[in-house]
Design an enzyme around this catalytic site. Structure first.
Site, short mmCIF file in Angstrom:
data_model
loop_
_atom_site.label_atom_id
_atom_site.label_comp_id
_atom_site.label_asym_id
_atom_site.label_seq_id
_atom_site.Cartn_x
_atom_site.Cartn_y
_atom_site.Cartn_z
N LYS A 184 -2.81 2.20 6.08
CA LYS A 184 -3.13 3.54 6.59
C LYS A 184 -4.19 3.57 7.69
O LYS A 184 -5.04 4.46 7.73
CB LYS A 184 -3.58 4.45 5.44
N ASP A 219 -4.88 6.09 -6.25
CA ASP A 219 -4.62 7.55 -6.28
C ASP A 219 -3.36 7.91 -7.07
O ASP A 219 -3.29 8.97 -7.69
CB ASP A 219 -4.59 8.15 -4.86
C1 BGC Z 1 -1.73 2.30 -0.40
C2 BGC Z 1 -1.59 2.73 -1.83
C3 BGC Z 1 -1.79 4.23 -1.96
C4 BGC Z 1 -0.90 4.98 -1.00
C5 BGC Z 1 -1.10 6.48 -1.05
C6 BGC Z 1 -0.84 3.16 0.50
O1 BGC Z 1 -1.08 2.84 1.83
O2 BGC Z 1 -1.39 0.95 -0.24
O3 BGC Z 1 -2.52 2.05 -2.64
O4 BGC Z 1 -1.52 4.63 -3.27
O5 BGC Z 1 -1.14 4.54 0.32
O6 BGC Z 1 -2.40 6.85 -0.73
#
Ligand code: BGC
Length: 479
Positions: A184, A219
């Site tokens: 992200k 989360d």
């Molecule tokens: C992460 C996860 C997370 C998801 C939603 C992903 O990029 O790897 O750990 O649950 O985003 O936030």
């Protein structure tokens, strides 16, 4: 270091005002062929949805057998279910989306929860700078929250904190783990392979902030727990926001790789499903996805997430529009300086365009002409933009449905009464995302699924869920 609280905005959810290709008055055959090709490329047919689901389920089995598989299927160390009677006061720190949040959570019992929260914007530089600076910023935010809300402790006692750190972390206990990779848009140096809890606790200790990190929570796991506090039939927590992922309750004897305490009957698994199909075996990636992926901070990773999540949908759409512009099939080849910049076409614009039901597509025009500074647009331009947006948005929802269906079939939960909690801006605000998911489930399981499975918005899974996790950690701690 300063921490600036930001105000949150509430946008009402709308439905998609769908546009059929037959409604578009094409200006040329070439334009029509180009649009027809896009419709085919972005379509997730019922058969493809089934195939993706099947592949996804095979990936789940692999990940349950051993570590290091594409679907990480991380054991969360959260055992035991909730019934809503739990009480206590905790702090939660939520990191992993656009903003950082500090939340004080009071579980009053009877499913009642009182929360107070402050959001802080994480500077882009912090996301890709030194890890220590990022964790110091987190500690500063918690400290200023404690001041702002006059939360103090007496003597040597410490405030228990649930740390929602929403990245792939291989957990080694309820409050220990190592970061597998950043996602992200985060890429702080030197963190992969390290324990985020150790970094955070160290930042608290150096500042004499009386807080103990009692639980490390994804989360999705938090969302499952938060939804279960109100609805004990909850079997799954899903995030459809900046990123995407799911967690569900698995029987311990199905987790072949589990070497820990065998007395527990079940455990929540954080699937890390955004990484699905790293091998590119089944997902119908287009050149528009590949272009976005290559330019991202984590190329070749999180392919599934990049086709679904809010961080990426706008950029995929921008790539499609640029391709049409360059072929002189849109805006008469005219360009806006803004659209040439990466990430300028926000997913939030897509929500507005999807909901635009006005006869002349007024809202779409406003985004194109006022926000993105395109010179005067025609109805034909606006219709094509709207259709492209719908193709990208609907594909995301149908891919999400394939994942949810895979989990439901794997657990057998689809033929019983069960609840799914979903959180995230995409699910909350993107027009018809929820109905698209349910329609996908109906395709796979038939109409009865509508009565068996309830899909609900699990608001603030990350905050409340982290508190619940800290509570469960204390309850199941071995003396
Ligand atoms: C992460 C996860 C997370 C998801 C939603 C992903 O990029 O790897 O750990 O649950 O985003 O936030």
């Amino acid at each position: 270091m300063t921490s600036t609280p930001i105000a949150s905005k509430i946008i009402p959810k709308a439905s998609r005002a769908s546009l059929d290709v037959s409604q578009i008055a094409f200006t040329s055959d070439k334009q029509k062929h180009a649009v027809d090709a896009l419709v085919r490329e972005f379509d997730i047919s019922p058969q493809l949805l089934q195939d993706i689901k099947k592949n996804f389920m095979a990936g789940m089995q692999k990940g349950l057998k051993k570590d290091g598989e594409t679907l990480a299927m991380i054991t969360s160390y959260v055992v035991g279910r909730l019934d809503g009677s739990e009480t206590g006061s905790y702090l939660a720190l939520d990191v992993g989306g656009t903003n950082l949040r500090v939340v004080s959570v009071h579980l009053a019992g009877g499913g009642e929860i009182i929360t107070r929260q402050t959001k802080y914007r994480i500077d882009e530089k912090l996301k890709i700078g030194e890890a220590k600076a990022l964790f110091d910023f987190m500690a500063v935010c918690v400290d200023s929250f404690l001041d702002e809300h006059q939360i103090a402790v007496r003597g040597d006692t410490q405030i228990e904190l649930g740390f929602t750190f929403s990245f792939p972390v291989l957990q080694t206990s309820i409050n220990r783990g190592t970061l597998i990779s950043w996602t992200k848009g985060f890429n702080a140096a030197g963190m992969v392979g390290k324990d985020p809890v150790a970094y955070l606790q160290d930042a608290f200790n150096r500042r004499h902030i009386p807080v103990r990190v009692a639980a490390l929570v994804n989360d999705t796991v938090g969302t499952l727990l938060a939804h279960a506090y109100h609805n004990p039939e909850t079997v799954m927590g899903v995030i459809l926001g900046t990123g995407c992922n799911g967690a569900y309750i698995e029987r311990i004897d199905n987790i072949k790789k589990w070497k820990g305490d065998a007395s527990a009957k079940e455990m929540i698994i954080n699937m890390e499903f955004g990484a699905f199909d790293k091998e590119r075996e089944i997902l119908p990636l287009t050149m528009f996805d590949n272009k976005m992926d290559r330019k991202s901070v984590n190329p070749n990773k999180q392919i599934f997430e990049k086709m679904i999540a809010g961080m990426y949908l706008g950029e995929i759409t921008r790539n499609v529009l640029l391709n049409l512009i360059d072929r002189r099939l849109l805006f008469e080849g005219g360009i806006s300086p803004d659209i040439n910049q990466m990430w300028t076409f926000e997913t939030a614009y897509m929500s507005t365009i999807e909901a635009d039901a006005s006869p002349h597509l007024h809202a779409t025009r406003k985004i194109l002409e006022s926000t993105l500074s395109f010179p005067a647009t025609t109805m034909n331009d606006r219709q094509i933009v709207k259709l492209v947006v719908e193709l990208v948005g609907k594909r995301a929802a149908r891919l999400s449905a394939a994942a949810v269906a895979g989990i439901l079939e794997h657990t057998g939960a689809w033929h019983q009464k069960a609840a799914i909690g979903i959180d995230g801006s995409l699910f909350e605000y993107y027009p018809s995302f929820d109905t698209d998911i349910m329609d996908g489930l109906v395709e796979v399981f038939g109409q009865d699924i509508r009565n068996n499975i309830s899909i609900g918005l699990a608001q603030d899974g990350s905050g409340v869920g982290a508190a619940l996790c800290a509570l469960l950690a204390a309850k199941h701690a071995t003396p």
